[in-house]
Design a protein around this motif. Structure first.
Motif, PDB file in Angstrom:
ATOM      1  N   PRO A  79      41.093  35.296  42.333  1.00 36.45           N
ATOM      2  CA  PRO A  79      39.653  35.602  42.654  1.00 36.45           C
ATOM      3  C   PRO A  79      40.091  36.490  43.793  1.00 36.45           C
ATOM      4  N   LEU A  86      37.302  39.695  40.216  1.00 34.26           N
ATOM      5  CA  LEU A  86      38.735  39.028  39.868  1.00 34.26           C
ATOM      6  C   LEU A  86      39.586  40.155  39.958  1.00 34.26           C
ATOM      7  N   THR A 103      33.080  40.093  37.218  1.00 29.21           N
ATOM      8  CA  THR A 103      32.636  39.097  36.561  1.00 29.21           C
ATOM      9  C   THR A 103      31.233  39.140  36.107  1.00 29.21           C
ATOM     10  N   LYS A 404      40.952  31.046  35.872  1.00 25.39           N
ATOM     11  CA  LYS A 404      40.326  31.282  37.162  1.00 25.39           C
ATOM     12  C   LYS A 404      38.992  31.341  37.209  1.00 25.39           C
ATOM     13  N   VAL A 406      34.956  32.613  39.847  1.00 33.00           N
ATOM     14  CA  VAL A 406      34.464  32.853  41.006  1.00 33.00           C
ATOM     15  C   VAL A 406      32.809  32.144  41.082  1.00 33.00           C
TER      16      VAL A 406
END
Length: 412
Positions: A79, A86, A103, A404, A406
């Motif tokens: 992040p 990212l 993203t 991962k 966000v």
């Protein structure tokens, strides 16, 4: 050391740098991508999954694949700190560095409320070149990049990551697999080491001058920030805790008690970490995790029903600890009580691979959800941390590796 404008470039351009990190030339910053944007009613979280050859971006609510962005081989996901982007540590089109991936979800403040937007996820063309792109740490509105190959450190305002930000740069005395954290007052906690090993930390002021140091942290690895801006750095015999300008050592109960991966939250003084006691093991099937109370210096060990690996850990929005065991269950830890309070089956039983780059189940927590990847079945699952309910699952067209995400909105 100095501040200088660092121009992140389209991949077709070349950045010429010296050891100080400043650009020798200043070509134009990359043009804003011409992607249509759509206003939506609320924040739209995103989850990203890396695979050999690219990164897929998923809708965090539906787990629908929104984009498939090519990268070269194995990559790491981080992040960026602005709730939208990212940082992809790896190579794209032959260029090694920290690549910025949009993203496609963000917020814009408007008086007493915010507007929320989405667009097509895409690689922005912005890259911070690095010989061996390593750790990325976002804290207090600043993002810090560490190049393991050169020991070069770059930091900047997180919200400016896609806009050729003004950077703060310095070099560590020797290249090493390191990490750096910038605090709200401009001080930086940075690892110390060389190619032979890592030994401790240094603390730099806002002008990059050393103001403190500690050599009481053999095999430095990993960092996190707990409540009251307390930095915790992992060692092979405990952790270093840096708070209010003072660094203290919290020792493990074993002579070799390695804590190399830590997970904190800004609201909790307790840090969750892994825990290993065999210095010679290629793969140690550890069944204990560590809890460090940064206010008291107390270190507790919690027994789990199964083993796990270092990408098995995360934290819930209320400070809970979550650990995905090799038994396939997500184990919930009450970090205040120091006990496992629930185990929820999510995936099938699995084994920890010797090669850390091999696709293995992972956990990423975002707000109240734990996302769990399962390479064996090419799937991803969303688990409600509070209830343990697996409320959504989706099949993937690729074998997932890194995981991962966000929130799709900037921090308040």
């Amino acid at each position: 050391m100095r501040r200088s404008p660092f121009l992140a470039l389209p991949l077709s351009l070349t950045l010429l740098t010296g050891c100080g990190g400043g650009a020798a030339e200043e070509p134009a910053a990359p043009a804003e991508p011409s992607y249509a944007k759509t206003e939506v009613a609320a924040a739209a979280p995103r989850v990203a999954i890396s695979y050999d050859g690219g990164v897929q971006v998923l809708d965090g609510s539906t787990l629908e694949v929104l984009a498939d962005v090519p990268y070269d081989g194995f990559t790491r996901l981080n992040p960026a700190g602005d709730g939208r982007h990212l940082v992809v540590s790896g190579t794209r089109d032959g260029v090694s560095g920290f690549h910025v991936l949009d993203t496609g979800a963000w917020s814009e403040p408007h008086g007493d409320h915010s507007h929320f937007w989405t667009t097509q996820p895409h690689d922005t063309g912005v890259v911070f070149p690095a010989e061996e792109p390593g750790h990325v740490v976002a804290h207090a509105g600043r993002t810090v990049l560490f190049d393991d190959g050169t020991g070069h450190v770059v930091s900047f305002d997180s919200e400016d990551i896609a806009d050729a930000p003004e950077t703060r740069e310095f070099d560590t005395p020797h290249p090493h697999h390191g990490v750096a954290v910038e605090l709200s007052d401009g001080h930086v906690v940075v690892s110390e080491g060389d190619e032979e090993g890592r030994t401790g930390i240094r603390v730099l002021d806002a002008a990059n001058a050393e103001v403190a140091a500690s050599d009481e942290c053999p095999a430095v690895h990993g960092e996190t920030v707990a409540a009251d801006e307390t930095v915790v750095i992992g060692c092979s015999d405990g952790v270093l805790v840096h708070r209010d300008g003072v660094t203290t050592k919290v020792a493990s109960p074993d002579a070799f008690g390695r804590i190399g991966n830590q997970f904190g939250t800004e609201d909790s003084p307790i840090v969750l970490g892994d825990y290993k006691t065999d210095p010679d093991a290629e793969v140690e099937l550890t069944t204990r995790v560590s809890l460090v109370d940064t206010t008291t210096g107390r270190l507790r060990l919690v027994d789990l029903p199964s083993s796990y690996w270092y990408r098995s850990l995360g934290r819930g929005e209320n400070g809970e600890g979550v650990v995905l065991g090799t038994d396939g269950a997500l184990h919930l830890i009450d970090t205040a009580a120091g006990a496992v309070v629930r185990s929820t089956p999510v995936v099938g039983a699995w084994e920890v691979e010797e090669d850390w780059q091999s696709p293995q189940p992972q956990v990423f927590t975002l707000d109240g959800t734990a996302y769990v990847s399962d390479p064996a079945t090419r799937s991803v699952h969303a688990v409600d941390i509070a209830t343990g309910e697996v409320f959504r699952s989706a099949a993937l067209s690729v074998t997932p590796n890194e995981l991962k995400g966000v929130p799709g909105e900037a921090a308040a």
